[in-house]
Design a protein around this motif. Structure first.
Motif, PDB file in Angstrom:
ATOM      1  N   ILE A  13       0.742  -1.292   0.072  1.00  0.00           N
ATOM      2  CA  ILE A  13       0.082  -0.144   0.076  1.00  0.00           C
ATOM      3  C   ILE A  13       0.757   1.194  -0.035  1.00  0.00           C
ATOM      4  CG2 ILE A  13      -1.524   1.419   1.311  1.00  0.00           C
ATOM      5  CD1 ILE A  13      -2.674  -1.247   2.392  1.00  0.00           C
ATOM      6  N   LEU A  14       2.027   1.283   0.765  1.00  0.00           N
ATOM      7  CA  LEU A  14       2.725   2.500   0.782  1.00  0.00           C
ATOM      8  C   LEU A  14       3.398   2.760  -0.327  1.00  0.00           C
ATOM      9  CD1 LEU A  14       4.191   4.828   2.495  1.00  0.00           C
ATOM     10  CD2 LEU A  14       5.827   3.103   3.256  1.00  0.00           C
ATOM     11  N   ARG A  15       3.980   1.453  -0.695  1.00  0.00           N
ATOM     12  CA  ARG A  15       4.719   1.696  -1.967  1.00  0.00           C
ATOM     13  C   ARG A  15       3.754   2.320  -3.299  1.00  0.00           C
ATOM     14  NH1 ARG A  15       5.267  -3.554  -3.723  1.00  0.00           N
ATOM     15  NH2 ARG A  15       4.055  -3.149  -5.475  1.00  0.00           N
ATOM     16  N   ILE A  16       2.625   1.689  -3.476  1.00  0.00           N
ATOM     17  CA  ILE A  16       1.803   1.913  -4.551  1.00  0.00           C
ATOM     18  C   ILE A  16       1.316   3.477  -4.540  1.00  0.00           C
ATOM     19  CG2 ILE A  16      -0.498   1.639  -5.934  1.00  0.00           C
ATOM     20  CD1 ILE A  16       0.280  -1.352  -5.148  1.00  0.00           C
ATOM     21  N   VAL A  17       0.861   3.746  -3.404  1.00  0.00           N
ATOM     22  CA  VAL A  17       0.263   5.212  -2.916  1.00  0.00           C
ATOM     23  C   VAL A  17       1.237   6.225  -3.265  1.00  0.00           C
ATOM     24  CG1 VAL A  17      -0.855   6.847  -1.276  1.00  0.00           C
ATOM     25  CG2 VAL A  17      -1.763   4.642  -1.543  1.00  0.00           C
ATOM     26  N   THR A  18       2.449   6.043  -2.737  1.00  0.00           N
ATOM     27  CA  THR A  18       3.702   6.758  -3.008  1.00  0.00           C
ATOM     28  C   THR A  18       4.035   6.946  -4.441  1.00  0.00           C
ATOM     29  OG1 THR A  18       4.600   6.312  -0.670  1.00  0.00           O
ATOM     30  CG2 THR A  18       6.077   7.394  -2.095  1.00  0.00           C
ATOM     31  N   GLY A  19       4.148   5.882  -4.776  1.00  0.00           N
ATOM     32  CA  GLY A  19       4.648   5.904  -6.499  1.00  0.00           C
ATOM     33  C   GLY A  19       3.410   6.611  -7.324  1.00  0.00           C
ATOM     34  N   PHE A  20       2.127   6.370  -7.053  1.00  0.00           N
ATOM     35  CA  PHE A  20       0.951   7.070  -7.691  1.00  0.00           C
ATOM     36  C   PHE A  20       1.079   8.562  -7.564  1.00  0.00           C
ATOM     37  CE2 PHE A  20      -2.997   9.306  -7.455  1.00  0.00           C
ATOM     38  CZ  PHE A  20      -3.503   9.155  -8.782  1.00  0.00           C
ATOM     39  N   PHE A  22       3.851  10.381  -6.715  1.00  0.00           N
ATOM     40  CA  PHE A  22       5.223  10.907  -7.655  1.00  0.00           C
ATOM     41  C   PHE A  22       4.894  10.946  -9.013  1.00  0.00           C
ATOM     42  CE2 PHE A  22       7.855  10.175  -3.773  1.00  0.00           C
ATOM     43  CZ  PHE A  22       8.395  11.232  -3.599  1.00  0.00           C
ATOM     44  N   ALA A  23       4.263   9.973  -9.614  1.00  0.00           N
ATOM     45  CA  ALA A  23       3.753   9.555 -11.100  1.00  0.00           C
ATOM     46  C   ALA A  23       2.947  10.837 -11.534  1.00  0.00           C
ATOM     47  CB  ALA A  23       3.256   8.396 -11.349  1.00  0.00           C
ATOM     48  N   ALA A  24       2.006  11.182 -10.738  1.00  0.00           N
ATOM     49  CA  ALA A  24       1.029  12.217 -10.890  1.00  0.00           C
ATOM     50  C   ALA A  24       1.903  13.658 -10.993  1.00  0.00           C
ATOM     51  CB  ALA A  24      -0.017  12.233  -9.940  1.00  0.00           C
ATOM     52  N   HIS A  25       2.765  13.810 -10.001  1.00  0.00           N
ATOM     53  CA  HIS A  25       3.484  15.041 -10.195  1.00  0.00           C
ATOM     54  C   HIS A  25       4.457  15.301 -11.307  1.00  0.00           C
ATOM     55  CE1 HIS A  25       2.351  17.180  -6.390  1.00  0.00           C
ATOM     56  NE2 HIS A  25       2.146  15.878  -5.987  1.00  0.00           N
ATOM     57  N   GLY A  26       5.116  14.179 -11.651  1.00  0.00           N
ATOM     58  CA  GLY A  26       5.683  14.039 -12.779  1.00  0.00           C
ATOM     59  C   GLY A  26       5.087  14.156 -14.146  1.00  0.00           C
ATOM     60  N   TRP A  27       4.041  13.513 -14.359  1.00  0.00           N
ATOM     61  CA  TRP A  27       2.957  13.888 -15.166  1.00  0.00           C
ATOM     62  C   TRP A  27       2.678  15.179 -15.328  1.00  0.00           C
ATOM     63  CZ3 TRP A  27       1.725  10.773 -19.562  1.00  0.00           C
ATOM     64  CH2 TRP A  27       0.492  11.106 -20.028  1.00  0.00           C
ATOM     65  N   GLN A  28       2.306  15.751 -14.240  1.00  0.00           N
ATOM     66  CA  GLN A  28       1.854  17.295 -14.277  1.00  0.00           C
ATOM     67  C   GLN A  28       2.884  18.212 -14.822  1.00  0.00           C
ATOM     68  OE1 GLN A  28       1.572  18.933 -10.189  1.00  0.00           O
ATOM     69  NE2 GLN A  28      -0.387  19.945 -10.755  1.00  0.00           N
ATOM     70  N   LYS A  29       4.159  17.861 -14.414  1.00  0.00           N
ATOM     71  CA  LYS A  29       5.330  18.576 -14.984  1.00  0.00           C
ATOM     72  C   LYS A  29       5.548  18.458 -16.493  1.00  0.00           C
ATOM     73  CE  LYS A  29       8.157  18.693 -10.676  1.00  0.00           C
ATOM     74  NZ  LYS A  29       6.999  18.261  -9.749  1.00  0.00           N
ATOM     75  N   PHE A  30       5.258  17.515 -17.023  1.00  0.00           N
ATOM     76  CA  PHE A  30       5.269  17.409 -18.364  1.00  0.00           C
ATOM     77  C   PHE A  30       4.149  17.987 -19.339  1.00  0.00           C
ATOM     78  CE2 PHE A  30       8.425  13.678 -17.671  1.00  0.00           C
ATOM     79  CZ  PHE A  30       9.356  14.268 -18.667  1.00  0.00           C
ATOM     80  N   ASN A  31       2.764  17.426 -18.518  1.00  0.00           N
ATOM     81  CA  ASN A  31       1.475  17.741 -19.264  1.00  0.00           C
ATOM     82  C   ASN A  31       0.901  18.870 -19.019  1.00  0.00           C
ATOM     83  OD1 ASN A  31       1.488  15.482 -21.356  1.00  0.00           O
ATOM     84  ND2 ASN A  31       2.058  14.325 -19.381  1.00  0.00           N
ATOM     85  N   GLU A  32       0.842  19.335 -17.796  1.00  0.00           N
ATOM     86  CA  GLU A  32       0.029  20.621 -17.392  1.00  0.00           C
ATOM     87  C   GLU A  32       0.883  21.814 -17.559  1.00  0.00           C
ATOM     88  OE1 GLU A  32      -2.393  22.209 -13.584  1.00  0.00           O
ATOM     89  OE2 GLU A  32      -2.408  20.017 -13.720  1.00  0.00           O
ATOM     90  N   GLU A  61      10.328  11.706 -11.363  1.00  0.00           N
ATOM     91  CA  GLU A  61       9.077  11.649 -10.706  1.00  0.00           C
ATOM     92  C   GLU A  61       7.924  10.785 -11.414  1.00  0.00           C
ATOM     93  OE1 GLU A  61       7.928  15.555  -9.587  1.00  0.00           O
ATOM     94  OE2 GLU A  61       9.283  15.765  -8.105  1.00  0.00           O
ATOM     95  N   LEU A  62       8.039  10.822 -12.852  1.00  0.00           N
ATOM     96  CA  LEU A  62       7.283  10.134 -13.504  1.00  0.00           C
ATOM     97  C   LEU A  62       7.579   8.491 -13.471  1.00  0.00           C
ATOM     98  CD1 LEU A  62       4.704   9.704 -15.329  1.00  0.00           C
ATOM     99  CD2 LEU A  62       6.174  10.396 -17.387  1.00  0.00           C
ATOM    100  N   VAL A  63       8.983   8.373 -14.038  1.00  0.00           N
ATOM    101  CA  VAL A  63       9.409   7.121 -14.091  1.00  0.00           C
ATOM    102  C   VAL A  63       9.354   6.368 -12.746  1.00  0.00           C
ATOM    103  CG1 VAL A  63      11.334   5.805 -14.934  1.00  0.00           C
ATOM    104  CG2 VAL A  63      10.445   7.590 -16.366  1.00  0.00           C
ATOM    105  N   GLY A  64      10.155   7.182 -11.929  1.00  0.00           N
ATOM    106  CA  GLY A  64      10.025   6.518 -10.388  1.00  0.00           C
ATOM    107  C   GLY A  64       9.062   6.277  -9.832  1.00  0.00           C
ATOM    108  N   GLY A  65       7.821   6.865  -9.990  1.00  0.00           N
ATOM    109  CA  GLY A  65       6.640   6.873  -9.560  1.00  0.00           C
ATOM    110  C   GLY A  65       6.025   5.580 -10.052  1.00  0.00           C
ATOM    111  N   VAL A  66       6.201   5.301 -11.534  1.00  0.00           N
ATOM    112  CA  VAL A  66       5.797   4.060 -12.084  1.00  0.00           C
ATOM    113  C   VAL A  66       6.513   2.838 -11.561  1.00  0.00           C
ATOM    114  CG1 VAL A  66       5.458   2.989 -14.335  1.00  0.00           C
ATOM    115  CG2 VAL A  66       4.710   5.059 -13.965  1.00  0.00           C
ATOM    116  N   ALA A  67       7.768   2.976 -11.419  1.00  0.00           N
ATOM    117  CA  ALA A  67       8.531   1.923 -10.856  1.00  0.00           C
ATOM    118  C   ALA A  67       8.205   1.674  -9.559  1.00  0.00           C
ATOM    119  CB  ALA A  67      10.220   2.422 -10.826  1.00  0.00           C
TER     120      ALA A  67
END
Length: 144
Positions: A13-20, A22-32, A61-67
């Motif tokens: 749970i900790l790994r998936i929520v934390t990853g999500f 981070f991935a959201a913040h990385g995605w935001q930096k690229f797309n928003e 943040e994007l790649v690390g979050g998905v990882a």
């Protein structure tokens, strides 16, 4: 429920929520915000080498979050993400106080702590790391 099952569930749970997050913040930096917008914001905030830091941070943040979500090279990415958040804390947010509403550090501190916790406990049983490196004779078992 026995203790090992609870521990495995908590790690997952900790790994998936934390990853999500981070991935959201990385995605935001690229797309928003776009990389150019992130570079400009980083420069305005006083982040050193903002032109290089922005795409590196967004990618991490994007790649690390998905990882983290998948549990791939979890400890490595978790340490890098914790360092990323500590940089954000000290370079940008510390002077604004605790609360995120005033630009403070509460979110980056929580993300740093979560990433560090994941780095310390590892990916857990439900992860690609366990499938790839979980054998007792694996030299990379330390990654699990």
């Amino acid at each position: 429920m026995n203790q090992p099952t609870l521990t495995t569930s908590a790690r997952t749970i900790l790994r998936i929520v934390t990853g999500f997050l981070f991935a959201a913040h990385g995605w935001q930096k690229f797309n928003e915000f776009t990389i150019a917008g992130t570079q400009a914001a980083f420069a305005q905030m006083g982040v050193p080498a903002a032109q290089v830091a922005a795409p590196v941070v967004a990618t991490l943040e994007l790649v690390g979050g998905v990882a983290l979500i998948l549990g791939v090279l979890t400890r490595v990415f978790a340490v890098l993400l914790a360092v990323d958040m500590l940089g954000a804390l000290f370079l940008v947010h510390a002077s604004a106080g605790v609360f995120v509403a005033t630009g403070g550090y509460e979110l980056v501190l929580l993300l740093a702590a979560a990433a560090l916790a994941v780095a310390l406990v590892g990916a857990g049983g439900f992860s690609a790391d366990r499938a790839l490196f979980g054998r007792s004779n694996s030299k990379l078992r330390v990654l699990v």
